[in-house]
Design a protein around this motif. Structure first.
Motif, mmCIF file in Angstrom:
data_model
loop_
_atom_site.group_PDB
_atom_site.id
_atom_site.type_symbol
_atom_site.label_atom_id
_atom_site.label_comp_id
_atom_site.label_asym_id
_atom_site.label_seq_id
_atom_site.Cartn_x
_atom_site.Cartn_y
_atom_site.Cartn_z
ATOM 1 N N VAL A 109 -66.301 -2.661 22.911
ATOM 2 C CA VAL A 109 -64.887 -2.282 23.046
ATOM 3 C C VAL A 109 -64.397 -2.557 24.468
ATOM 4 O O VAL A 109 -63.318 -3.139 24.654
ATOM 5 N N GLU A 110 -65.177 -2.164 25.469
ATOM 6 C CA GLU A 110 -64.769 -2.400 26.857
ATOM 7 C C GLU A 110 -64.605 -3.890 27.133
ATOM 8 O O GLU A 110 -63.681 -4.304 27.840
ATOM 9 N N GLY A 111 -65.464 -4.705 26.558
ATOM 10 C CA GLY A 111 -65.402 -6.147 26.773
ATOM 11 C C GLY A 111 -64.242 -6.825 26.061
ATOM 12 O O GLY A 111 -63.910 -7.975 26.371
ATOM 13 N N ARG A 112 -63.645 -6.139 25.120
ATOM 14 C CA ARG A 112 -62.553 -6.723 24.338
ATOM 15 C C ARG A 112 -61.213 -6.038 24.572
ATOM 16 O O ARG A 112 -60.266 -6.246 23.810
ATOM 17 N N VAL A 113 -61.094 -5.249 25.638
ATOM 18 C CA VAL A 113 -59.853 -4.525 25.917
ATOM 19 C C VAL A 113 -58.672 -5.474 26.063
ATOM 20 O O VAL A 113 -57.575 -5.186 25.589
ATOM 21 N N ALA A 114 -58.869 -6.627 26.682
ATOM 22 C CA ALA A 114 -57.769 -7.582 26.852
ATOM 23 C C ALA A 114 -57.241 -8.032 25.487
ATOM 24 O O ALA A 114 -56.015 -8.138 25.298
ATOM 25 N N GLU A 115 -58.143 -8.264 24.527
ATOM 26 C CA GLU A 115 -57.708 -8.659 23.185
ATOM 27 C C GLU A 115 -56.949 -7.534 22.500
ATOM 28 O O GLU A 115 -55.965 -7.778 21.792
ATOM 29 N N VAL A 116 -57.420 -6.317 22.690
ATOM 30 C CA VAL A 116 -56.743 -5.158 22.097
ATOM 31 C C VAL A 116 -55.342 -5.013 22.681
ATOM 32 O O VAL A 116 -54.368 -4.804 21.949
ATOM 33 N N ALA A 118 -53.470 -7.339 23.962
ATOM 34 C CA ALA A 118 -52.647 -8.436 23.442
ATOM 35 C C ALA A 118 -52.210 -8.140 22.008
ATOM 36 O O ALA A 118 -51.045 -8.362 21.638
ATOM 37 N N ALA A 119 -53.116 -7.626 21.196
ATOM 38 C CA ALA A 119 -52.770 -7.275 19.812
ATOM 39 C C ALA A 119 -51.725 -6.168 19.786
ATOM 40 O O ALA A 119 -50.786 -6.209 18.973
ATOM 41 N N ARG A 120 -51.850 -5.197 20.664
ATOM 42 C CA ARG A 120 -50.862 -4.106 20.727
ATOM 43 C C ARG A 120 -49.489 -4.636 21.116
ATOM 44 O O ARG A 120 -48.481 -4.230 20.539
#
Length: 132
Positions: A109-116, A118-120
């Protein structure tokens, strides 16, 4: 099969309402349970040090969380009979195994925060465009 006291052999089914595994999963995956287990994976902590590590948790919620995790066999509580009592919390072997899996999830989750994020943003922009 579901988790039922009538069975000769216990078969856990987290989807069955009355199964013990559901309550255990709630203790482990609740906000404070996950963070407490992940913190304890770093090593033993005294109560106040753990509370500082798990920023934002109240004393009451941390105490309840640790008690539930201790009851479930994930956390060991060591109290030394001193004045004041010195209490330290650590993981049991089962707790260490669960915490290891939680750490993997946390790192994902920490490694994918940027993707999250962007999705938000995309979701919020689409919702606001529909509302206009």
């Amino acid at each position: 099969m579901s988790c039922d006291a009538e069975h000769d052999q216990l078969v856990a089914d987290v989807f069955a309402r009355a199964c013990t595994s559901r309550g255990v999963l709630e203790h482990v995956t609740g906000r404070w349970g996950t963070l407490a287990l992940a913190a304890l994976a770093e090593g033993p902590f005294r109560f106040n040090a753990l509370r500082r590590k798990v920023d934002g948790v109240s004393e009451k919620m941390l105490a309840q969380t640790l008690q539930a995790l201790e009851r479930d066999g994930f956390v060991h509580r060591e109290a030394e009979p001193t004045i004041p009592p010195r209490v330290e919390y650590s993981l049991t072997p089962l707790g260490a195994e669960v915490a290891g899996r939680l750490r993997e999830l946390i790192e994902l989750v920490e490694g994918r925060v940027a993707e999250v994020e962007a999705a938000r943003r995309a979701y919020d922009e689409a919702k606001s465009a529909v509302a206009r």
